[in-house]
Design a protein around this motif. Structure first.
Motif, PDB file in Angstrom:
ATOM      1  N   SER A  49       0.904  -1.313   0.146  1.00 28.50           N
ATOM      2  CA  SER A  49      -0.179   0.064  -0.040  1.00 28.50           C
ATOM      3  C   SER A  49       0.773   1.519   0.037  1.00 28.50           C
ATOM      4  N   GLN A  99      -8.319  -0.685  -0.809  1.00 25.59           N
ATOM      5  CA  GLN A  99      -8.649  -1.801   0.146  1.00 25.59           C
ATOM      6  C   GLN A  99      -9.943  -1.417   0.806  1.00 25.59           C
ATOM      7  N   ASP A 182      -5.552  -1.423  -4.901  1.00 29.08           N
ATOM      8  CA  ASP A 182      -4.336  -2.257  -3.752  1.00 29.08           C
ATOM      9  C   ASP A 182      -5.664  -2.977  -2.703  1.00 29.08           C
ATOM     10  N   GLU A 183      -5.638  -4.072  -3.603  1.00 28.07           N
ATOM     11  CA  GLU A 183      -6.694  -5.733  -2.760  1.00 28.07           C
ATOM     12  C   GLU A 183      -8.026  -5.157  -2.527  1.00 28.07           C
TER      13      GLU A 183
HETATM   14 MG    MG Z   1      -2.087  -2.632   1.695  1.00 23.63          MG
END
Ligand code: MG
Ligand code: ATP
Lengths: 328, 344
Positions: A49, A99, A182-183
């Motif tokens: 991240s 995320q 990001d995820e």
């Molecule tokens: Mg992360």
């Protein structure tokens, strides 16, 4: 091969914390080519991240600082770009999804406002009706049923999967050249996860954008990516195209990761291996290779010097003193 | 939503009865009620007429007011009936908008309160207005420049304002600016020439001239909490994910604060809004006393000391109603700023 549109060079990022300065990223270099999907994979806390946030200069201020390196986007260095020019790039030419879809939207505003304001920021020539229509169309494209009605709702009235779709819609409104994800599916359940991944694939085919896809799940990487960067402890330890990485992993950590994936073609009697030990915190890393305390092949040199990232002629990069011996 | 508020309005009734019955019962058992006062007054009167020669003895009270008179008084005040019966009588009158008569002045209670209410409302509303006007921008600036010189310096001022009780601030202001420097009047709601002033404008100016110091004392006591509430709430929201989303969309940081973080930060402030109304209109009897302002706070305090129960209960009725409506107003404010809040 297509042109390189983003080049990260020797990036290092630090956090000022109460315990002192923590170097969260060190010597990060990779490239993103137009239209490709680059995967960044690694355990929790390895700096995925922070890498994404550093590229867009979204690090939490004043704690997080980029201390050296360059991020070259189409010839301009984003790290040194004036703030005003950066505003024109964020959300417009490079967009990001986060995320945590549950908290990424502002709870007190309607979905419509949160979509429309993105378009209004980057397209001052569009009028309100045009903007609203474009937003509705984008919601339709990311697979939200009854988009006109959803526009009038608040984030808390949407499920997690729906919210992540809204986030994707916001990110894609201005047709970015690069999408950093990001995820995006970590917080969602498995069926929704598959839908979102399929959606990203389809949208990429339509728009030709490049995607930087961050995940800790090698299965997702295998499904989605053209090339992979493997991170450990704030450094890149291996980088290769997807087939090479899955066929001939070189770094002991990558091999460990691949062995830790459950596979149907292996007999269930074979024990699923795990990588023993834990990632140390940023303050507890020993000098030398950061993976030394968990590595089966550790030798004296690993505890003294930092291995360099070596590249072969195919562009397969690995950061390990012993990878050549281990290959044979 | 409307259903919810109707239910809230209906709930006022039992709450109101609960509060008033409690105070009503207390007035019965606290020593020094109006009858005892009258006995004492009669005592003093007879002492003065009888001269100093008469020795002060316990028999004098009985001598000045006989049993009959006392029984008449008890009947007059309703003390001859059981508590709940006379409470019921009182409540029936209140429902018919009759708050009874003051035992001290024999004026109708409502008239006495009506005279004081505009004064208290003026100070209450002005204090609240000024407090929000200072606290919200100050809290905003402190959050945005967290840890700067400005932040530290203003914190000192805020803490000093918080640490010194507002009546002490009042006394200091009075001594320095009214007594020594003579920039402001010593007290009162308006000056002696008020009635003779030609224009409304002059009258308004005169009220503010008299209000400057007491308002400062009120504000000094209330803006610290509000400022820190605003600062902390905004700091929390600045670190929130959705602010990062806004910046990732391409919004400049300043705009992300004003358009996104601010609205969320006002939620806790809105929760406080209604409560403030009643507290502030109730006033602080100490500040009212220092600046000689005839507001509700002072009236309530004096009536308790003088055991003027009809006025005590009257002030209680007014402030209980303000408090209860203030709570509902708070709910409306919160619902207005936070769409997640839904009343069913
Ligand atoms: Mg992360
Ligand atoms: N605001 C911060 N202050 C101090 N340290 C931080 C901060 N944010 C991140 N870090 C540190 O930087 C390192 C990398 O964090 P990062 O969030 O990039 O991990 P990640 O790879 O994204 O992990 P995850 O899979 O859990 O999201 C961690 O060791 C973390 O402790």
């Amino acid at each position: 091969m297509s042109e390189v549109i983003l080049e990260v060079k020797d990036l290092a990022t630090e956090f000022d914390t109460e315990q002192g300065v923590a170097r969260a990223l060190d010597d990060i270099s990779f490239e993103v080519k137009a239209g490709e999907t680059l995967g960044i994979v690694g355990e929790s806390g390895c700096g995925k991240s922070v890498t994404a946030l550093s590229i867009l200069r979204l690090l939490p201020k004043p704690a997080g600082n980029i201390v050296s390196g360059e991020v070259i986007f189409k010839g301009q260095d984003l790290i040194r770009l004036p703030a005003d020019d950066m505003h024109n790039i964020r959300g417009n030419r490079i967009a990001m999804i986060f995320q945590e879809p549950m908290t990424a939207l502002n709870p007190v505003y309607r979905i419509s406002r949160q979509l429309n304001e993105t378009l209004a920021l980057h397209n001052p020539e569009m009028n309100k009706a045009e903007i609203n229509e474009a937003s509705i169309n984008m919601l339709k494209r990311v697979g939200i049923p009854a988009p006109e009605r959803r526009m009038k709702e608040y984030p808390h009235q949407l499920s997690g999967g729906m919210r992540q779709r809204v986030m994707i819609a916001i990110a894609l409104l201005c047709k970015p050249e690069i999408l950093i994800a990001d995820e995006p599916t970590t917080a969602l359940d498995v069926t929704i996860q598959a839908q979102i991944l399929q959606l990203l694939k389809d949208l990429q085919k339509e728009t030709g954008m490049a995607i930087i896809f961050i995940t800790h799940d090698l299965g997702v990487i295998a499904e989605l990516c053209d090339r992979v960067v493997v991170m450990y402890g704030g450094r890149i330890i291996e980088q290769a195209d997807i087939l090479t990485l899955f066929d001939k992993p070189r770094h002991p950590y990558t091999r460990g990761l691949l062995n830790a994936i459950p596979r149907l073609d292996k007999s269930s009697k074979e024990v699923l291996s795990t990588i023993p030990g834990m990632v140390p915190s940023l303050f507890d890393f020993l000098p030398g290779c950061r993976f030394q305390n968990r590595c089966d092949y550790v030798q004296e040199q690993c505890t003294q010097d930092i291995p360099v990232l070596e590249s072969d002629s195919d562009g397969h990069q690995v950061r390990c003193f012993r990878f050549r011996e281990l290959l044979s | 939503m409307t259903q919810y508020f109707i239910r809230r309005l209906l709930l006022i009734v039992p709450t109101f009865i609960g509060i008033t019955i409690l105070v009503f019962v207390i007035t019965r058992f606290v020593p020094g009620g109006p009858i005892e006062r009258m006995i004492a007054e009669a005592q003093q009167a007879s002492m003065q007429t009888g001269g100093m020669s008469q020795s002060v003895g316990s028999s004098i009270g009985a001598a000045t007011l006989d049993e009959d008179q006392i029984r008449q008084l008890e009947e007059y005040y309703g003390f001859d009936k059981p508590v709940l019966v006379s409470y019921w009588d009182w409540l029936v009158k209140v429902v018919h908008l009759d708050l009874g008569e003051s035992t001290r002045y024999s004026d109708p209670v409502w008239d006495t309160i009506k005279d004081r209410l505009p004064v208290s409302a003026f100070y209450g509303i002005m204090t609240m207005f000024i407090t929000y006007f200072i606290s919200i921008p100050l809290g905003y600036m402190k959050a945005v420049r967290h840890n700067s010189h400005f932040d530290h310096a203003s914190s000192i001022v805020v803490f000093v304002g918080y640490a010194i009780p507002s009546y002490v601030v009042g006394i200091i202001l009075l001594v320095v600016f009214a007594s020594n420097l003579e920039w402001f009047p010593m007290g009162g709601f308006y000056g002696d020439e008020f009635e003779d002033m030609d224009s409304k404008l002059e009258q308004v100016a005169d009220i503010f001239y008299h209000a400057a110091l007491p308002l400062l004392a009120y504000v000094a006591g209330s803006f610290a909490v509000m400022t820190f509430m605003m600062k902390n709430s905004l700091m929390d929201n600045l670190a929130a994910d959705y602010v990062r989303t806004a910046i990732a969309k391409g919004m400049p940081f300043k705009q992300a604060i004003t358009r996104h973080a601010m609205r969320n930060s006002l939620i806790p402030i809105a929760t406080h809004f209604g409560n403030n109304i009643s507290v502030i209109i109730g006033g602080s009897f100490l500040i009212e006393k220092i600046f000689n302002i005839n507001g509700l706070g002072l009236l309530g305090y004096e009536s308790i000391v003088e055991r003027d129960y009809p006025i005590v209960l009257g002030v209680l009725v007014i402030s209980a109603i303000l408090q209860l409506f203030g709570n509902i107003l708070s709910d409306i404010c919160v619902a207005a700023v936070d769409p997640r809040v839904q009343f069913r």
